[in-house]
Design a protein around this motif. Structure first.
Motif, PDB file in Angstrom:
ATOM      1  N   LEU A 195       0.903  -1.307  -0.099  1.00 23.97           N
ATOM      2  CA  LEU A 195       0.006   0.099   0.066  1.00 23.97           C
ATOM      3  C   LEU A 195       0.714   1.358  -0.099  1.00 23.97           C
TER       4      LEU A 195
ATOM      5  N   SER B 152       1.175   4.477  -3.248  1.00 28.08           N
ATOM      6  CA  SER B 152       0.629   5.819  -3.052  1.00 28.08           C
ATOM      7  C   SER B 152       0.884   6.703  -4.260  1.00 28.08           C
TER       8      SER B 152
ATOM      9  N   PHE C 117      -5.352  -1.921   5.345  1.00 30.40           N
ATOM     10  CA  PHE C 117      -6.002  -0.465   4.808  1.00 30.40           C
ATOM     11  C   PHE C 117      -4.983   0.602   4.822  1.00 30.40           C
TER      12      PHE C 117
ATOM     13  N   LYS D 113      -6.656   9.701  -0.520  1.00 30.10           N
ATOM     14  CA  LYS D 113      -6.801   8.176  -0.931  1.00 30.10           C
ATOM     15  C   LYS D 113      -7.097   7.566   0.103  1.00 30.10           C
TER      16      LYS D 113
ATOM     17  N   GLU E 206      -7.453   2.950   0.542  1.00 26.29           N
ATOM     18  CA  GLU E 206      -7.737   1.937  -0.269  1.00 26.29           C
ATOM     19  C   GLU E 206      -7.173   0.824   0.702  1.00 26.29           C
TER      20      GLU E 206
ATOM     21  N   LEU F  42      -6.378  -3.582   0.904  1.00 24.20           N
ATOM     22  CA  LEU F  42      -5.671  -4.748   0.237  1.00 24.20           C
ATOM     23  C   LEU F  42      -5.937  -5.701   0.813  1.00 24.20           C
TER      24      LEU F  42
ATOM     25  N   ARG G 103      -7.631  -5.361  -4.404  1.00 24.22           N
ATOM     26  CA  ARG G 103      -7.599  -4.190  -3.878  1.00 24.22           C
ATOM     27  C   ARG G 103      -8.716  -3.098  -4.224  1.00 24.22           C
ATOM     28  N   VAL G 104      -9.229  -2.340  -3.359  1.00 26.10           N
ATOM     29  CA  VAL G 104     -10.246  -1.347  -3.874  1.00 26.10           C
ATOM     30  C   VAL G 104      -9.847  -0.089  -3.406  1.00 26.10           C
ATOM     31  N   GLY G 105     -10.009   0.785  -3.892  1.00 21.42           N
ATOM     32  CA  GLY G 105      -9.801   2.093  -3.436  1.00 21.42           C
ATOM     33  C   GLY G 105     -10.522   3.439  -4.320  1.00 21.42           C
ATOM     34  N   THR G 106     -10.512   4.686  -3.466  1.00 17.16           N
ATOM     35  CA  THR G 106     -10.883   5.904  -4.112  1.00 17.16           C
ATOM     36  C   THR G 106      -9.937   6.987  -3.858  1.00 17.16           C
TER      37      THR G 106
ATOM     38  N   ARG H  65     -11.234   2.723  -7.885  1.00 13.80           N
ATOM     39  CA  ARG H  65     -10.278   1.585  -8.687  1.00 13.80           C
ATOM     40  C   ARG H  65     -10.492   0.284  -7.920  1.00 13.80           C
TER      41      ARG H  65
ATOM     42  N   GLU I  90     -11.263   0.914 -13.573  1.00  9.92           N
ATOM     43  CA  GLU I  90     -11.051   2.116 -12.975  1.00  9.92           C
ATOM     44  C   GLU I  90     -12.369   3.154 -13.798  1.00  9.92           C
TER      45      GLU I  90
END
Length: 358
Positions: A56, A60, A233, A271, A273, A275, A293-296, A328, A349
């Motif tokens: 993670l 970044s 996270f 951000k 995210e 994992l 993984r998922v994130g904004t 994503r 994405e």
């Protein structure tokens, strides 16, 4: 400019000290305080490596890449407005000439034809498309740097380069970012990394024989936590002050005119995210792991008022404030054949918002 995209990457990051875990565990059995303190760094590296916090931290750069994208959107909009403004000015001049009641019929026909050509060019200006190719190159190190109390301290050093090319205006965008951040293990499950970033973005403006460039700097703060043995996270907050400018050749009836514009922006970004890490089989040098993984990612840019070399003032094509956000999701398949950890990533994405004004 809502977009969706598939992301595919092949990454070969250097080892982060995972192999030091067993040795460190043996050393901690000794009564030598210095050896035990030194071994604590190896144990900490092994812990954040297995949990996914290390990966993670390594990923970044998404905020910087999003800032790169936002800047190119802004520039493309300016280029479209420049071209549109020239054509609209030509039509306005033709309309004034056509308003002359004493204009000879044959000359009127010529002016009407020129007006129709200009109007057709306006109708033919394409909307900017975000189909592009991109490449990223990153190098970093996590260096043991002592302790804060009894907690291991590391220094994260990162250099990241990102390039994009394509789109309906065929812009070439390059950005480089350097980051330095002390990484403190707050506990076995939490880490904190306050740092600073310095970046540079350059854009080749092919359609107008011009270029744009900006330098940025600011603080960043990352916080990571291990939720379970399978999930971790991270949250990252950043602020950057940017200053630069652009030069283009603006077309006109009497030939092109060089227009230079200085620009200053302030960008706040965030951000979040998560994992996962799931063993698929194998042990030791033959381990195979799936890491979903998922994130904004989101950023908000304040564009300060500026005046170009022609004396024209403005605050940017979208007003004084611009916002971009994306979500994503994806997964990486990783192998561990020794001191390297190659991975193959496939993801999706989509932009949640267009570039907008407040």
């Amino acid at each position: 400019m809502r977009t969706g995209a598939l992301l595919l990457g092949l990454v070969l990051p250097a080892a982060t000290g995972l192999a030091a875990g067993p040795l460190a565990a043996q050393t901690l059995q000794t009564r030598n305080p210095e050896a035990r303190r030194a071994a604590a760094h190896g144990l900490a590296l092994a812990r954040i490596g297995r949990s996914g916090l290390r990966r993670l931290l390594a990923s970044s750069g998404g905020i910087g890449d999003l800032q790169n994208r936002s800047g190119s959107y802004r520039l493309v909009s300016q280029l479209e407005r420049t071209r549109l403004g020239v054509l609209e000015g030509e039509i306005a001049g033709l309309d004034r000439a056509l308003g002359d009641a004493g204009l000879p019929p044959e000359q009127r026909d010529v002016l009407l034809e020129r007006r129709e050509i200009a109007a057709a060019e306006i109708r033919a200006i394409p909307a900017y498309t975000t189909t592009y190719s991109a490449a990223t190159l990153q190098g970093e190190a996590l260096v043991p740097s002592g302790f804060v109390g009894d907690r291991p301290l590391f220094l994260l050093l990162r250099v990241r380069g990102h390039g994009r090319w394509g789109g309906s205006h065929d812009l070439g965008v390059r950005s480089e970012v350097a980051t330095a951040a002390p990484v403190l293990l707050l506990s076995d499950r939490w880490l904190l990394a306050p740092g600073v970033t310095l970046g540079r973005t350059d854009i080749d403006i092919g359609p107008f024989d011009g270029s744009s460039g900006a330098t940025s700097a600011g603080p960043t703060l990352s916080l990571g936590g291990i939720i379970t043995d399978a999930w971790s996270f991270a949250v990252q907050l950043s602020h950057a002050w940017s200053r630069g400018g652009s030069t283009i050749l603006r077309p006109g009836a009497d030939g092109p005119t060089e227009v230079t514009t200085d620009a200053s922006t302030r960008t706040t970004s965030a951000k979040a995210e998560a994992l996962g890490s799931f063993a698929l089989g194998g042990r030791g040098d033959h381990a195979l792991t799936l890491s979903p993984r998922v994130g904004t990612f989101a950023l908000r840019t304040r564009v300060l008022p500026t005046t170009n070399s022609l004396g024209e003032t403005g605050t940017g094509p979208f007003g004084g404030v611009e916002t971009v956000a994306v979500v994503r999701a994806g997964a990486a398949l990783r192998a561990s054949p020794g001191s390297w950890s190659p991975s193959l990533y496939l993801g999706w994405e989509s932009e949640l918002t267009d570039v907008t004004s407040a």
